[in-house]
Enzyme design. Structure first.
Site, PDB file in Angstrom:
ATOM      1  NE  ARG A  78      -4.071  -1.996   2.082  1.00  0.00           N
ATOM      2  CZ  ARG A  78      -5.130  -2.090   2.895  1.00  0.00           C
ATOM      3  NH1 ARG A  78      -5.293  -1.185   3.859  1.00  0.00           N
ATOM      4  NH2 ARG A  78      -6.001  -3.058   2.753  1.00  0.00           N
TER       5      ARG A  78
ATOM      6  CG  ASP B 232     -13.159   6.088   9.102  1.00  0.00           C
ATOM      7  OD1 ASP B 232     -13.922   5.102   9.139  1.00  0.00           O
ATOM      8  OD2 ASP B 232     -11.941   5.995   8.861  1.00  0.00           O
TER       9      ASP B 232
END
Length: 270
Positions: free
Chosen positions: A37, A142
C-alpha cells in the site's frame, strides 16, 4: 520499476508509530500489506527507502504525512445494511423501550468508512420516524480522511449498491450523462448526517450523549488494552439505557467494562 524492501527493524518502527498514533496493532503478517500500500508513494516521490519515509512522517510537524500514511494502511470493508440484526433491533427500539415517544435521537457511527453504514442508519431512522416530527442526528466519524470525503459526497456505483429498489428510489437520485451508473443520496436524508474526522485513541471532540454508538468491526484492529480504553471512554457518551453495537465477530467478554450484555454484539448502559 524499483522494488522496495523493508527490514524487520524498520517495520517494527512503523508498528510502534501506528500503535502510538492510531492504536492499531499491526502484526508481523501485515508487513506485506504495508509494503503493497505504500511502495507506490516511495516510487512517485523518489523516496530512497522505508527508513527515509519513516523519517519524513516523523518530522512532518503539520501531521499531513501521518494522516496520509494512516489512510493508506486503513482497511475499509463495508456495505449497506451490513450485519442486519442491529438494524432489526433498532426497529424494536422504535416500537417500545428506548425510543417510545422519542422526539430527539442521536446516533454515533464511530467507523463510517465510505458511508454505507451511516447512510444505512439514516435510512432506517427515516423509515421508522417522521423526520419532521422527530429530530434525528447521526454523527459519522473515521480516522481515514479519504473515505470521509467519499462518504460526504454520498455518491455510489449502482453496481455496488445492495439495497431494495424501494429504498433506492426513495433515498437516492440516479445520475445522468457522465454520472450514469451512479446514484447520490438525497439531501433530505443527507442533512441528518454530520461527517467528522476522529481518532478513537485521541480526545473525543463530541458534545452530548447518544442513544446508540455503532463501533462495529473496529476492535479487531486493537489489542485488549486499547479496546478497554475505548470502551470505557465511549461509555461516557452513551445515554443511560442506550446501546453500544460492535461487530458480530467481536466480543467484550475478555474486557473489563460496565455494559450489560443484551445479545451478541449488543451491549447496554445501565
Amino acid at each position: 520499476m524499483i522494488e522496495y524492501d523493508i527490514s524487520d527493524f524498520i517495520f517494527r518502527k512503523f508498528v510502534k508509530l501506528v500503535y502510538t498514533k492510531a492504536g492499531i496493532h499491526l502484526t508481523d503478517s501485515k508487513k506485506a500489506l504495508l509494503k503493497s500500500r505504500t511502495s507506490k508513494i516511495l516510487r512517485e516521490r523518489n523516496i530512497q527507502n522505508y527508513k527515509a519515509y519513516l523519517s519524513i512522517i516523523e518530522n512532518d510537524t503539520s501531521g499531513k504525512e501521518l494522516r496520509d500514511f494512516i489512510n493508506l494502511i486503513s482497511t475499509n470493508t463495508t456495505h449497506f445494511f451490513r450485519e442486519k440484526k442491529h438494524f432489526d433491533f433498532m426497529k424494536e427500539l422504535a416500537h417500545g423501550g428506548l425510543w417510545r415517544n422519542a422526539r430527539d435521537i442521536r446516533i454515533w457511527c464511530a467507523a463510517s468508512s465510505t458511508g454505507e453504514e451511516p447512510y444505512s442508519i439514516a435510512m432506517t431512522m427515516a423509515e421508522l420516524f417522521d423526520l419532521n416530527q422527530t429530530k434525528v442526528e447521526i454523527i459519522a466519524t473515521d480516522i481515514d480522511t479519504n473515505v470521509l470525503e467519499k462518504a460526504r459526497r454520498g455518491v455510489f456505483s449502482l453496481d455496488n449498491i445492495n439495497i431494495s429498489d424501494t429504498l433506492l428510489r426513495k433515498y437516492f437520485k440516479k445520475g445522468k450523462g457522465k454520472a450514469a451508473g451512479f446514484v447520490k443520496v438525497r439531501q433530505e436524508l443527507a442533512q441528518i448526517l454530520n461527517f467528522k474526522y476522529l481518532n478513537l485513541i485521541e480526545d473525543y471532540k463530541l458534545k452530548g450523549e447518544f442513544d446508540i454508538i455503532f463501533c462495529r468491526n473496529v476492535f479487531i484492529y486493537f489489542d485488549n488494552r486499547t479496546k478497554e480504553n475505548i470502551v470505557r471512554r465511549m461509555l461516557k457518551f452513551v445515554k443511560k439505557g442506550g446501546y453500544l453495537f460492535i461487530g458480530h465477530s467481536e466480543s467484550l467478554n475478555s474486557l473489563n467494562h460496565d455494559y450489560k450484555y443484551v445479545m451478541p454484539a449488543t451491549y447496554q448502559k445501565i
